[in-house]
Write a protein that holds these residues in place. Structure first.
Motif, short mmCIF file in Angstrom:
data_model
loop_
_atom_site.label_atom_id
_atom_site.label_comp_id
_atom_site.label_asym_id
_atom_site.label_seq_id
_atom_site.Cartn_x
_atom_site.Cartn_y
_atom_site.Cartn_z
N UNK A 129 0.93 -1.26 0.21
CA UNK A 129 0.00 0.16 0.01
C UNK A 129 0.94 1.18 -0.05
N UNK A 130 2.27 1.26 0.14
CA UNK A 130 2.87 2.46 0.01
C UNK A 130 2.80 3.02 -1.26
N UNK A 131 2.76 2.24 -2.41
CA UNK A 131 2.29 2.74 -3.73
C UNK A 131 0.86 3.10 -3.89
N UNK A 132 0.93 4.47 -3.67
CA UNK A 132 -0.63 4.92 -3.69
C UNK A 132 -1.41 4.95 -5.19
N UNK A 133 -0.37 4.89 -6.07
CA UNK A 133 -1.16 5.07 -7.77
C UNK A 133 0.16 4.67 -8.53
#
Length: 414
Positions: A129-133
């Motif tokens: 979830x550290x990659x937001x998009x």
């Protein structure tokens, strides 16, 4: 191995470079960094937005019928774009670009190769979830109405043409695209030019008379909205989401809990049926509008022969009529319209539109309370020394009658 995220910087401080080499200006307080994919860099330890080369995820416009909305609009757009690209829909990831506040009337699709999108998602998967998009690099540029952003770095250029459009490519291609955009208009109030000099691109900007080119947001003219990042609907185009995989996971979950979800499945089936009915209704409405357009073209522009290309054939006919009108005496149509207007004022019919034809006659679309009233109007035109021909009659709900009366100078009857 993980690394530090490239943190957004305050206005005026040179920001980091994106995956395609484009400079990514940032504003303080965004709460995340940028991470270019495909460059072999370690994933950041903090929250980040992953960026992919804009040339591999372009926004492609589609020509859609006005009023077509919802799933039908997406279905028509996907089919049209796949035909244009000569690609199978299963090999492409196509997403409606609802940017700049566009909801139902969007007119472009974000297009990526499905295999490439899968590689990008696999690359950021360890970050969770550290990659937001995952977004194309040009969508990370700040945007505002009336402001174009042009950012260059390392032989690549990313462009944002306001909140609703953008692209990235090599400098020569960007220069050609910018020149076409300026020629097509309207020109922006200002251009936010970031990154090092790029002669081909900067030459196009220099050739625009009166164009304000600012090197930072603070240098933009007063009254221009400040460009902002990721506030124009960009996150809705998040490539980290795989709609097909999500649908597959939902199907698997429904299979595992089929007994407990019978009622939910029934409701889902009803919703799907309603969506299918709505889609069919929208497509039928679109087909009806196309048929009505063909009827109008046949009536007013192409009375005989096949209708192959509406735009081209109507344009040619309008040009032919323009040349004919230019060669005819300039006051003849006006005098004819004045003469018909005198008769119109004395009658009970209502004029809805008047069309000048290539032969010098005028087509009057009128409404009347009854057929007799419209016939009386045509007779009054004849009595006034004009040639009148009732070309079309139809009855509307409520007893109203409408029709088309062709009027020409002088004549002996209808």
């Amino acid at each position: 191995m993980e690394g530090r995220a490239t943190t957004p910087t305050a206005a005026g401080v040179p920001p980091p470079a994106g995956p395609a080499g484009a400079v990514l200006p940032a504003a303080a307080g965004e709460g995340h960094g940028w991470h270019p994919l495909g460059a072999g860099l370690p994933l950041p330890r903090g929250p980040f937005v992953a960026l992919v080369p804009g040339a591999e995820a372009p926004l492609l416009p589609v020509d859609l019928p006005a009023g077509l909305r919802g799933p039908a609009r997406e279905a028509v757009a996907r089919r049209a774009l796949c035909d244009r690209l000569d690609r199978d829909a299963a090999s492409l990831d196509l997403r409606p670009a609802r940017l700049g506040g566009a909801t139902d009337e969007w007119s472009a699709l974000l297009v990526t190769d499905r295999a490439a999108a899968g590689r990008w998602r696999a690359e950021v998967a360890p970050a969770g979830r550290r990659c937001q998009a995952i977004l194309p690099d040009y969508l990370a540029l700040p945007a505002a109405p009336g402001v174009w952003t042009v950012a260059a770095s390392a032989g690549a250029v990313a462009v944002r043409l306001g909140p609703s459009d953008g692209f990235a490519a090599e400098p020569a291609l960007v220069a050609a695209a910018l020149a076409e955009a300026f020629a097509r208009g309207p020109a922006p109030a200002a251009v936010l030019r970031l990154g090092p000099a790029e002669p081909a691109v900067d030459a196009v900007l220099t050739l625009q008379p009166g164009l304000v080119v600012a090197g930072s947001a603070a240098a933009l003219p007063a009254g221009v909205a400040p460009p902002r990042m990721l506030v124009h609907g960009e996150r809705a185009l998040d490539l980290a989401r795989d709609p097909l995989a999500e649908a597959g996971r939902l199907a698997a979950r429904l299979r595992r809990y089929a007994a407990a979800l019978v009622m939910a499945a029934a409701g889902l089936g009803a919703w799907a049926a309603a969506e299918e009915i709505a889609a069919r209704r929208d497509l039928a409405a679109a087909a009806a509008r196309q048929a009505a357009l063909a009827d109008l073209v046949r009536r007013d522009f192409v009375p005989a022969g096949p209708i192959l290309d509406v735009t081209l054939q109507v344009t040619r006919e309008l040009e032919r009529r323009r040349r004919a009108a230019a060669a005819a005496p300039a006051l003849a149509p006006l005098a004819l319209l004045r003469a018909a207007g005198g008769v119109l004022e004395a009658s009970g019919v209502v004029l809805t539109s008047a069309t000048l034809r290539g032969d010098g006659s005028i087509a009057l679309d009128v409404e009347a309370a009854a057929f007799a009233e419209l016939e009386a109007f045509a007779g009054a035109l004849l009595a006034a020394g004009l040639a009148a021909d009732v070309e079309r009659l139809s009855a509307e709900a409520g007893g109203q009658v409408n029709g088309t009366v062709a009027v020409a100078a002088g004549g002996a009857g209808r």
